[in-house]
Design an enzyme around this catalytic site. Structure first.
Site, mmCIF file in Angstrom:
data_model
loop_
_atom_site.group_PDB
_atom_site.id
_atom_site.type_symbol
_atom_site.label_atom_id
_atom_site.label_comp_id
_atom_site.label_asym_id
_atom_site.label_seq_id
_atom_site.Cartn_x
_atom_site.Cartn_y
_atom_site.Cartn_z
ATOM 1 N N SER A 207 9.103 -39.312 -60.560
ATOM 2 C CA SER A 207 8.605 -37.941 -60.656
ATOM 3 C C SER A 207 7.881 -37.714 -61.980
ATOM 4 O O SER A 207 6.996 -38.484 -62.320
ATOM 5 C CB SER A 207 9.783 -36.990 -60.453
ATOM 6 O OG SER A 207 9.305 -35.784 -59.957
ATOM 7 N N HIS A 329 11.885 -36.428 -51.938
ATOM 8 C CA HIS A 329 11.711 -36.660 -53.374
ATOM 9 C C HIS A 329 13.002 -37.211 -53.972
ATOM 10 O O HIS A 329 13.930 -36.452 -54.277
ATOM 11 C CB HIS A 329 11.342 -35.329 -54.015
ATOM 12 C CG HIS A 329 10.811 -35.462 -55.394
ATOM 13 N ND1 HIS A 329 9.698 -36.204 -55.687
ATOM 14 C CD2 HIS A 329 11.254 -34.952 -56.582
ATOM 15 C CE1 HIS A 329 9.459 -36.136 -56.991
ATOM 16 N NE2 HIS A 329 10.395 -35.386 -57.551
#
Ligand code: GCU
Length: 345
Positions: A207, A329
């Protein structure tokens, strides 16, 4: 607009099949088209000026103190070491507390440096532990060094704690660049630790820390392999591929990550002098592996895949790889294992 298959001179490696864990390329993605992209040589200076800011010279490691050493953790497979490192910067010292897991074998292991989000202890048995499959990483033959990313630079538009950016005068670098700088300092630290070798070193991040890993890989040629996972906008994803986070959203929510003038490109992505496939190619001939979650819409996994496709011709065979797994994610054990298999190949 070009059809991906036509454009491809050499397809990127898609993660080796691990049954039920890694999908092959989703059918719809195979028909995805590349947007019009800037061409030409990748230019780190343009990325510095436009997006990440200039990384200052300097900041050198002066001291690494061993705080603790536990032998035979992870069922005897690893040693766990904690150090405090001091890095001298122009306006003061930065202290970093590192956590190392190293195979309990005689021969030096190549090291993965990867920052963590919530602290070293959390990576062992706290909220973040699912992102850190230490036993598997050790089993794959790697050592791993981590530091809390906010010890390098607070993730705050108006930080009260001192990070590295406050220790250099008159610099305009964003927090992503500061974390990338931190990855290089982690490699400095790893270089002096017995049982670790910097040869074959990997910079890995998830990320926002995947964005930092790519910027570290672009600037520091000691990293043999750079791995970004779910890095999205200003990471591996193309600005010019619509979908997910864009410049308006990221500069509004995280103005401290970039140079202030980057926000001028909000809604004007096509005016940017570069796109992120050029960040990937700037790392060549060193190797890059990009990981996506199929449902990680905010990171625009198709845009990440297309950046790998567009960057492909700049790499030797096997120089760039890509894998997508089901799900959203996250940094999972599958992501780690795919990345380490790529690095070893
Ligand atoms: C937010 C941000 C992303 C970033 C992510 C993360 O979602 O918009 O750009 O990658 O946080 O770091 O988890």
């Amino acid at each position: 607009m070009q059809n991906v298959r036509k454009y491809l001179r050499r397809p990127p490696i898609i993660g080796a099949a691990m049954p039920n864990q890694v999908t092959s390329l989703p059918e719809a993605w195979q028909r995805a088209t590349l947007p019009d992209l800037p061409t030409g040589p990748s230019d780190i200076d343009t990325f510095s000026r436009t997006i990440y800011g200039r990384t200052p010279d300097g900041g050198h490691l002066t001291d690494v103190v061993l705080l603790s050493e536990e032998k035979g953790v992870l069922d005897g497979a690893a040693d766990r070491l904690r150090h405090r490192a001091t890095i001298a910067c122009p306006l003061g010292n930065l202290e970093l507390d590192t956590l190392i897991h190293r195979p309990a074998t005689a021969s030096p292991a190549p090291v993965v440096v990867a920052l963590n989000f919530t602290g070293n202890d959390d990576s062992i048995d706290g909220d973040e532990a699912q992102r850190w499959p230490y036993a598997k990483i050790i089993d794959a033959g790697y050592a791993v060094l981590t530091v809390d990313y906010q010890q390098i630079e607070p993730d705050d538009p108006a930080p009260t704690a001192t990070g590295v950016r406050a220790l250099f005068p008159e610099e305009t670098w964003g927090a992503v660049a500061a974390w990338a700088w931190g990855l290089s300092r982690c490699l400095d630290i790893a270089t002096g630790i017995p049982g670790l070798t910097p040869v074959g070193a990997i910079a890995l991040g998830h990320s926002r820390l995947g964005k930092a890993a790519l910027w570290a890989g672009a600037q520091d040629d000691r990293f043999a392999v750079t791995v970004s996972n779910g890095s999205g906008c200003v990471g591996a994803s193309l600005f010019r591929h619509p979908g997910g986070e864009d410049i308006a959203a990221i500069t509004k929510a995280f103005p401290h990550w970039f140079v202030p003038s980057f926000s001028a490109y909000a809604g004007a992505e096509s005016r940017l002098p570069v796109d992120q496939h050029q960040l990937l190619t700037s790392i060549a001939p060193r190797r890059v592996f990009v990981c996506s979650g199929e449902d990680d819409d905010w990171a625009d996994p198709v845009g990440e895949y297309l950046a790998v496709v567009a960057a492909g011709p700049a790499f030797e065979d096997g120089g760039i790889g890509y894998h997508v797994r089901p799900g959203g994610h996250a940094l999972t054990e599958v992501d780690w294992m795919q990345a380490l298999a790529f690095a070893r190949a």
